[in-house]
Scaffold this motif. Structure first.
Motif, PDB file in Angstrom:
ATOM      1  N   LEU A  33       0.831  -1.218   0.000  1.00 42.25           N
ATOM      2  CA  LEU A  33       0.000   0.000   0.000  1.00 42.25           C
ATOM      3  C   LEU A  33       0.858   1.258   0.000  1.00 42.25           C
ATOM      4  O   LEU A  33       0.497   2.270  -0.626  1.00 42.25           O
ATOM      5  CB  LEU A  33      -0.924  -0.009   1.219  1.00 42.25           C
ATOM      6  CG  LEU A  33      -2.019  -1.091   1.223  1.00 42.25           C
ATOM      7  CD1 LEU A  33      -2.799  -1.051   2.527  1.00 42.25           C
ATOM      8  CD2 LEU A  33      -2.958  -0.928   0.027  1.00 42.25           C
ATOM      9  N   SER A  34       1.993   1.200   0.712  1.00 39.13           N
ATOM     10  CA  SER A  34       2.870   2.375   0.715  1.00 39.13           C
ATOM     11  C   SER A  34       3.420   2.640  -0.683  1.00 39.13           C
ATOM     12  O   SER A  34       3.581   3.806  -1.080  1.00 39.13           O
ATOM     13  CB  SER A  34       4.011   2.181   1.713  1.00 39.13           C
ATOM     14  OG  SER A  34       4.867   1.136   1.305  1.00 39.13           O
ATOM     15  N   TYR A  35       3.702   1.574  -1.428  1.00 39.16           N
ATOM     16  CA  TYR A  35       4.143   1.764  -2.809  1.00 39.16           C
ATOM     17  C   TYR A  35       3.041   2.428  -3.639  1.00 39.16           C
ATOM     18  O   TYR A  35       3.318   3.218  -4.557  1.00 39.16           O
ATOM     19  CB  TYR A  35       4.514   0.432  -3.452  1.00 39.16           C
ATOM     20  CG  TYR A  35       5.723  -0.236  -2.845  1.00 39.16           C
ATOM     21  CD1 TYR A  35       6.719   0.508  -2.221  1.00 39.16           C
ATOM     22  CD2 TYR A  35       5.868  -1.614  -2.892  1.00 39.16           C
ATOM     23  CE1 TYR A  35       7.827  -0.103  -1.667  1.00 39.16           C
ATOM     24  CE2 TYR A  35       6.976  -2.240  -2.342  1.00 39.16           C
ATOM     25  CZ  TYR A  35       7.949  -1.481  -1.723  1.00 39.16           C
ATOM     26  OH  TYR A  35       9.039  -2.083  -1.179  1.00 39.16           O
ATOM     27  N   GLY A  36       1.771   2.086  -3.322  1.00 41.60           N
ATOM     28  CA  GLY A  36       0.658   2.653  -4.082  1.00 41.60           C
ATOM     29  C   GLY A  36       0.568   4.161  -3.976  1.00 41.60           C
ATOM     30  O   GLY A  36      -0.001   4.829  -4.868  1.00 41.60           O
ATOM     31  N   LEU A  37       1.129   4.732  -2.904  1.00 46.21           N
ATOM     32  CA  LEU A  37       1.109   6.188  -2.747  1.00 46.21           C
ATOM     33  C   LEU A  37       2.015   6.895  -3.750  1.00 46.21           C
ATOM     34  O   LEU A  37       1.996   8.128  -3.854  1.00 46.21           O
ATOM     35  CB  LEU A  37       1.520   6.561  -1.323  1.00 46.21           C
ATOM     36  CG  LEU A  37       0.491   6.225  -0.226  1.00 46.21           C
ATOM     37  CD1 LEU A  37       1.069   6.530   1.146  1.00 46.21           C
ATOM     38  CD2 LEU A  37      -0.793   7.021  -0.443  1.00 46.21           C
ATOM     39  N   LEU A  38       2.844   6.111  -4.468  1.00 45.87           N
ATOM     40  CA  LEU A  38       3.668   6.724  -5.501  1.00 45.87           C
ATOM     41  C   LEU A  38       2.819   7.363  -6.596  1.00 45.87           C
ATOM     42  O   LEU A  38       3.230   8.362  -7.219  1.00 45.87           O
ATOM     43  CB  LEU A  38       4.610   5.682  -6.116  1.00 45.87           C
ATOM     44  CG  LEU A  38       5.822   5.260  -5.272  1.00 45.87           C
ATOM     45  CD1 LEU A  38       6.549   4.119  -5.940  1.00 45.87           C
ATOM     46  CD2 LEU A  38       6.760   6.451  -5.059  1.00 45.87           C
ATOM     47  N   PHE A  39       1.628   6.798  -6.862  1.00 43.94           N
ATOM     48  CA  PHE A  39       0.783   7.343  -7.925  1.00 43.94           C
ATOM     49  C   PHE A  39       0.375   8.792  -7.629  1.00 43.94           C
ATOM     50  O   PHE A  39       0.622   9.691  -8.461  1.00 43.94           O
ATOM     51  CB  PHE A  39      -0.453   6.458  -8.125  1.00 43.94           C
ATOM     52  CG  PHE A  39      -0.168   5.181  -8.851  1.00 43.94           C
ATOM     53  CD1 PHE A  39      -0.034   5.167 -10.230  1.00 43.94           C
ATOM     54  CD2 PHE A  39      -0.020   3.990  -8.163  1.00 43.94           C
ATOM     55  CE1 PHE A  39       0.237   3.989 -10.913  1.00 43.94           C
ATOM     56  CE2 PHE A  39       0.243   2.802  -8.834  1.00 43.94           C
ATOM     57  CZ  PHE A  39       0.382   2.800 -10.213  1.00 43.94           C
ATOM     58  N   PRO A  40      -0.247   9.084  -6.467  1.00 46.48           N
ATOM     59  CA  PRO A  40      -0.596  10.495  -6.215  1.00 46.48           C
ATOM     60  C   PRO A  40       0.615  11.390  -6.021  1.00 46.48           C
ATOM     61  O   PRO A  40       0.588  12.581  -6.371  1.00 46.48           O
ATOM     62  CB  PRO A  40      -1.451  10.429  -4.948  1.00 46.48           C
ATOM     63  CG  PRO A  40      -1.089   9.145  -4.291  1.00 46.48           C
ATOM     64  CD  PRO A  40      -0.775   8.208  -5.408  1.00 46.48           C
TER      65      PRO A  40
END
Length: 565
Positions: A33-40
């Motif tokens: 999930l922390s990697y997913g914050l790369l998108f925003p």
């Protein structure tokens, strides 16, 4: 594998292990999930927006992941350390309760390897391999879920790669199973051959073969080397295939992302984040083959541990009965070892305080009677009774407290003479230990040894002679002060001086107790109240020494042979 691990650990440690796995899984999810914050974050940076809130959120997520990773790794090490001690203790307790017949010669190497690096390898799962394995499986799946939310086309492409990667891993594991099993079998055989080689040193040296190589050991080591090579080669295609598959998936995602970006369907931020996430997930997936190999080795050891723990010890009575007398009776006893009937339809009794001698040719079943009485085995038919109570209905600790055993082959633990004598009764006073030693004439040995009572006997008692070890064993039995004494060929391999000393100690040990003595040297059985001659697991003759000599039967023939010269 987790189910087998929990079964091996037992109920006490299954809970902590489940909590550790749950913590590791949560850590891997948070990582994804922390990697997913790369998108925003990238959208804000590349789009000219305010990226600070997202950067703060990303930093907080990374910090949370780091804390969870620390806690999960710490939990893995703590659980690994605690269960290592627990499994060693459980294994030792279980091995002590297994029937003596379970310990075949072939299991020497197997148990040696299992109790050594086998347990260490199996229990290293939680400390070293479980976290990387969970991370390699859960984190990429979490990232795939994030990608499905961000862009369904990239998410579906990544999701389609999951069964391909899984299939390659399964194929790799299946290719390696047979080779790994062969290597483990060769490893156990080589260990057994090393033990055999060490034990055979007196024979090899007596035969003048000290300069020769031991062919059986050499063959075993060559077989282990070949099996190790085959195991490594069998894993090589899987490692290469896994690497090619992961790289192909990464290339496919990069190509799809570029196509979508060029067509204006996704922005540069999504493309860049997708490439970063794909690259980040490639590392644990590439390491999965290596971790999987270590886990397979650990799983194989877990399987062997599970097999040992699945071996049933002798059953205990739900409501044990404590005998009040100390007479012994064998009632129509039949016992089989494998396909061979060792004792068949045997019945005899020993009144309390009397002495029974059992004689006969080798293989007649003499020592088996002692083993059945001490309940090293259970009978296949009939019953063995102490004080009128079937030994199967007596609590094992109560039965052992009532029996003192002196075998021909005495094993002493590496420690002092006093330590080995105190095994008979650890809470005995110093005066009681000294009295038992004097009665066994062990004090003569202590007086001439450097260090006296603190003299070390070596592993197995190797620093003492056979007669000295036997005196320690008798002193131990005297200290135990059990009402039933079992003696198995205690003087058959001793010199005259030690034989006389041991015989004197045996007489003191037998005084006033119920005694069953097995002997080849028939001079040691003359004082028995009753003698039985055993052959083929059956009682051929019985009576007193004089009665049996007067009949001129098998016992008389044995007596004549024993007195020749």
């Amino acid at each position: 594998m987790i189910r087998v691990l929990l079964r091996v650990l037992g109920h006490e440690y299954a809970g902590p292990m489940r909590r550790t796995v749950a913590l590791m899984t949560a850590t891997a999810v948070v990582e994804g999930l922390s990697y997913g914050l790369l998108f925003p974050v990238l959208r804000a940076l590349l789009g000219g927006g305010d990226a600070r809130p997202w950067l703060i959120g990303f930093a907080a997520a990374v910090a949370g992941y780091a804390a969870l990773r620390y806690l999960s790794d710490l939990a893995g090490f703590r659980v690994g350390t605690s269960v290592l001690h627990a499994v060693y203790r459980r294994l030792g307790d279980h091995l002590a309760r297994l029937p003596i017949g379970w310990y075949t010669p072939g299991r020497v190497g197997e148990v040696s390897v299992l109790a050594g690096r086998g347990v260490l390898r199996a229990m290293s799962v939680s400390a070293h391999f479980l976290a990387p394995f969970v991370s390699a499986c859960v984190t990429p799946l979490t990232v795939v879920g994030v990608m499905l939310v961000v862009d369904w086309r990239l998410g579906l492409a990544a999701l389609a790669a999951v069964p391909v990667v899984a299939a390659v891993q399964v194929w790799t594991a299946r290719r390696s199973v047979a080779a790994d099993a062969e290597r483990a079998a060769r490893d156990h055989d080589a260990t057994a051959r090393v033990v055999e080689y060490l034990q055979a040193q007196p024979v090899l040296r007596a035969g003048g073969r000290t300069g020769e190589r031991f062919r059986l050991l050499d063959d075993s080591l060559r077989g282990l080397d070949a099996a190790s090579r085959r195991s490594a080669l069998s894993a090589l295609p899987g490692v290469i295939g896994s690497a090619l598959t992961v790289q192909a998936v990464f290339t496919g995602l990069a190509a799809l992302g570029a196509y979508l970006a060029l067509g204006g369907r996704i922005g540069a931020a999504e493309l860049l984040a997708t490439l970063v996430l794909a690259a980040r997930c490639a590392d644990p997936l590439l390491a999965l083959s290596e971790v999987g190999g270590a886990l397979r080795a650990a799983f194989a050891e877990l399987g062997r541990l599970d097999e040992v723990f699945a071996t049933r010890p002798l059953p205990t009575a739900a409501r044990p009965v404590a005998p009040r007398r100390h007479d012994i009776a064998f009632e129509d006893v039949t016992f089989r070892h494998g396909d061979r009937t060792v004792v068949e339809g045997l019945s005899l009794s020993v009144p309390e305080g009397r002495r029974l001698a059992v004689v006969g040719p080798s293989g007649a079943g003499k020592s088996t009677l002692l083993h059945l009485l001490a309940r090293f085995h259970d009978v296949d038919a009939g019953a063995v009774r102490v004080g009128g109570v079937d030994v199967r209905a007596i609590d094992p600790e109560v039965l052992m407290a009532k029996v003192a055993i002196v075998f021909q082959d005495v094993y002493l633990f590496d420690g002092t003479i006093e330590d080995n004598v105190r095994l008979g009764r650890p809470d005995a006073t110093e005066a009681e230990v000294r009295a038992a030693a004097k009665a066994a004439r062990l004090d003569e040995v202590v007086d001439r040894l450097p260090g006296g009572w603190s003299a070390n006997v070596g592993e197995g008692g190797a620093l003492l002679s056979g007669g000295e070890r036997q005196r320690v064993s008798i002193a131990r039995a005297l200290l135990k002060d059990a009402p039933i004494v079992l003696l198995d060929e205690v003087t058959s391999a001793l010199d005259p001086v030690n034989e006389a000393a041991v015989h004197e100690g045996v007489e003191r040990l037998a005084a006033g107790r119920t005694v069953v003595v097995v002997a080849h040297r028939l001079r040691t059985v003359r004082r028995a109240d009753r003698i039985v001659f055993l052959d083929g697991g059956r009682v051929v003759e019985e009576g007193t020494h004089d009665e049996l000599l007067g009949r001129g039967g098998r016992y008389a023939d044995f007596w004549a042979l024993s007195t020749v010269g």
